[in-house]
Design a protein around this motif. Sequence first.
Motif, PDB file in Angstrom:
ATOM      1  N   UNK A   1       0.967  -1.194  -0.045  1.00 45.83           N
ATOM      2  CA  UNK A   1      -0.072   0.172  -0.211  1.00 45.83           C
ATOM      3  C   UNK A   1       0.841   1.068  -0.018  1.00 45.83           C
ATOM      4  N   UNK A   2       0.570   2.286  -0.959  1.00 48.19           N
ATOM      5  CA  UNK A   2       1.432   3.485  -0.749  1.00 48.19           C
ATOM      6  C   UNK A   2       1.145   4.010   0.626  1.00 48.19           C
ATOM      7  N   UNK A   3       2.075   4.428   1.260  1.00 49.34           N
ATOM      8  CA  UNK A   3       2.129   5.308   2.438  1.00 49.34           C
ATOM      9  C   UNK A   3       1.222   6.274   2.666  1.00 49.34           C
ATOM     10  N   UNK A   4       1.132   7.161   1.316  1.00 43.74           N
ATOM     11  CA  UNK A   4      -0.021   8.039   1.480  1.00 43.74           C
ATOM     12  C   UNK A   4      -1.357   7.861   1.402  1.00 43.74           C
ATOM     13  N   UNK A   5      -1.720   6.432   1.025  1.00 44.87           N
ATOM     14  CA  UNK A   5      -3.287   6.017   1.041  1.00 44.87           C
ATOM     15  C   UNK A   5      -3.392   5.507   2.501  1.00 44.87           C
ATOM     16  N   UNK A   6      -2.507   5.364   3.462  1.00 45.08           N
ATOM     17  CA  UNK A   6      -2.716   5.008   4.666  1.00 45.08           C
ATOM     18  C   UNK A   6      -3.327   6.065   5.646  1.00 45.08           C
ATOM     19  N   UNK A   7      -4.347   6.263   6.070  1.00 45.36           N
ATOM     20  CA  UNK A   7      -4.899   7.294   7.002  1.00 45.36           C
ATOM     21  C   UNK A   7      -4.612   7.140   8.638  1.00 45.36           C
ATOM     22  N   UNK A   8      -4.405   5.810   9.111  1.00 48.15           N
ATOM     23  CA  UNK A   8      -3.858   5.722  10.394  1.00 48.15           C
ATOM     24  C   UNK A   8      -3.706   4.096  10.638  1.00 48.15           C
ATOM     25  N   UNK A   9      -2.806   3.883  11.625  1.00 54.51           N
ATOM     26  CA  UNK A   9      -2.616   2.715  12.044  1.00 54.51           C
ATOM     27  C   UNK A   9      -2.861   2.329  13.472  1.00 54.51           C
ATOM     28  N   UNK A  10      -2.810   1.254  14.078  1.00 54.85           N
ATOM     29  CA  UNK A  10      -3.303   1.150  15.551  1.00 54.85           C
ATOM     30  C   UNK A  10      -2.669  -0.282  15.881  1.00 54.85           C
TER      31      UNK A  10
END
Length: 79
Positions: free
Chosen positions: A62-71
């Motif tokens: 996944x492109x990092x820019x497409x990731x909103x958040x991680x938990x």
Amino acid sequence: MTRMCQDDVGRCDFIDVLEEAVLRRRPVAVELRAGDTFIDQVVDVVTERGDDFAIFRSHARVPVGDILSVTRESPAPAT
């Protein structure tokens, strides 16, 4: 780890969070900007042609820019 939102911490710090997840080898809950969510283990973060990608064990990169958040996903209870 609390929910880490890329928009709150900035791209460089967010990449650091992803790289920490690689080192800890623990699953994370991922929320994409498109609204999709999944739980998976980050196995690497790479830069190709000037763009950063998170590589997951079971999901497509996944492109990092497409990731909103991680938990951080909680470990399963001991049995």
